[in-house]
Design a protein around this motif. Structure first.
Motif, PDB file in Angstrom:
ATOM      1  N   MET A  23     -56.165 -18.375  47.848  1.00  0.00           N
ATOM      2  CA  MET A  23     -56.917 -17.237  47.329  1.00  0.00           C
ATOM      3  C   MET A  23     -56.363 -16.809  45.977  1.00  0.00           C
ATOM      4  N   ILE A  24     -57.252 -16.419  45.076  1.00  0.00           N
ATOM      5  CA  ILE A  24     -56.861 -15.980  43.740  1.00  0.00           C
ATOM      6  C   ILE A  24     -57.373 -14.558  43.519  1.00  0.00           C
ATOM      7  N   PHE A  25     -56.546 -13.766  42.839  1.00  0.00           N
ATOM      8  CA  PHE A  25     -56.884 -12.385  42.569  1.00  0.00           C
ATOM      9  C   PHE A  25     -56.971 -12.194  41.058  1.00  0.00           C
ATOM     10  N   ALA A  26     -58.122 -11.695  40.613  1.00  0.00           N
ATOM     11  CA  ALA A  26     -58.375 -11.540  39.180  1.00  0.00           C
ATOM     12  C   ALA A  26     -58.457 -10.071  38.809  1.00  0.00           C
ATOM     13  N   GLY A  27     -57.862  -9.746  37.677  1.00  0.00           N
ATOM     14  CA  GLY A  27     -57.996  -8.427  37.093  1.00  0.00           C
ATOM     15  C   GLY A  27     -58.654  -8.563  35.738  1.00  0.00           C
ATOM     16  N   VAL A  28     -59.704  -7.794  35.485  1.00  0.00           N
ATOM     17  CA  VAL A  28     -60.452  -7.881  34.225  1.00  0.00           C
ATOM     18  C   VAL A  28     -60.438  -6.514  33.567  1.00  0.00           C
TER      19      VAL A  28
END
Length: 263
Positions: free
Chosen positions: A1-6
């Motif tokens: 799983m990957i967690f992205a912050g934009v």
């Protein structure tokens, strides 16, 4: 799983990717431009490429922040800049701190307690004074590249203090200093001082101060000057321009963890 912050800011858009162990996988930054959704998408793919990932992950959780956060089509949720910058700074400095974020169009002063909870904040939205936009305008007046301002301020031997915080009035004052033959390096250091004074007017600073933002990343002498003004060392995260995006990614991870075991 990957967690992205934009983090879709007024000047630049930043993306940070984390794995479940909070390790930094990839990141990207671009000028936000006028197509905020498109820029957020491009930055996402650039961050994936840096992480060595060729396809959109099936297990992806994304939190967006910044003034353009609602334009991020692939977000699972969004959070305010205050909460994301607080989370990103507390990740590096888990103690009671004052966070100063100097952005392109606004400044934030955020007070955190020992547990990382926000107890107070101030945000400058109505005036460009003390922001990156202020320095951009002054660079145009001085006919120098914005990228050279930090080096010029370092070279200053006799700071030219400016009386006005207003961008319009400061521009007039800068032109007068040029007419008087004042060295550009001394004028630039005076402009840096104006930025810091504007920030210090916003709120009281605690014993431990952290500075973040793209303006700080490209003008580290601001940190040196602030330390001299308040007579104590200033802390800076490893990637000051990405603090908001990092905080958003951490919040995405925490949200996923909180859902484990729930029906």
């Amino acid at each position: 799983m990957i967690f992205a912050g934009v983090d879709v800011g007024s000047s630049t858009t930043k993306v940070v990717l984390l794995d479940p162990e909070k390790r930094l996988l990839g990141w990207a930054v671009r000028k936000s431009g006028t197509d905020l959704a498109g820029t957020a998408e491009i930055c996402f793919w650039e961050a994936l490429a840096k992480a060595g990932i060729e396809e959109r992950p099936q297990d992806l959780r994304t939190i967006a922040t910044g003034y353009g956060r609602k334009n991020v089509r692939y977000r699972d949720g969004d959070k305010t800049e205050i909460s994301c910058h607080a989370k990103g700074c507390y990740y590096y400095f888990p103690e009671a701190i004052t966070v100063i974020d100097i952005g392109g169009q606004d400044n934030k002063v955020i007070q955190l307690d020992e547990e990382g909870r926000g107890i107070h904040f101030k945000m400058n939205r109505k005036c460009a004074a003390g922001t990156g936009a202020f320095l951009e305008e002054m660079a145009l007046r001085l006919d120098i590249p914005l990228s050279e301002m930090n080096g010029l301020a370092v070279q200053s031997t006799d700071l030219v203090e400016l009386g006005s915080f207003c961008t319009v009035f400061s521009a007039t004052e800068v032109l007068e200093k040029i007419r008087q033959g004042k060295p550009v390096s001394d004028i630039v250091k005076g402009l840096f001082l104006s930025v810091l004074k504007r920030v210090m007017e916003m709120d009281l600073l605690s014993e431990r101060v952290v500075m973040t933002g793209g303006v700080v990343a490209y003008n580290p002498y601001l940190v040196t000057m602030m330390g001299e003004l308040i007579k104590r060392p200033i802390r800076v995260p490893e990637h000051p321009q990405f603090t908001g995006a990092l905080g958003a990614a951490l919040l995405a991870l925490e949200k996923e963890v909180s859902q484990i075991g729930k029906p």
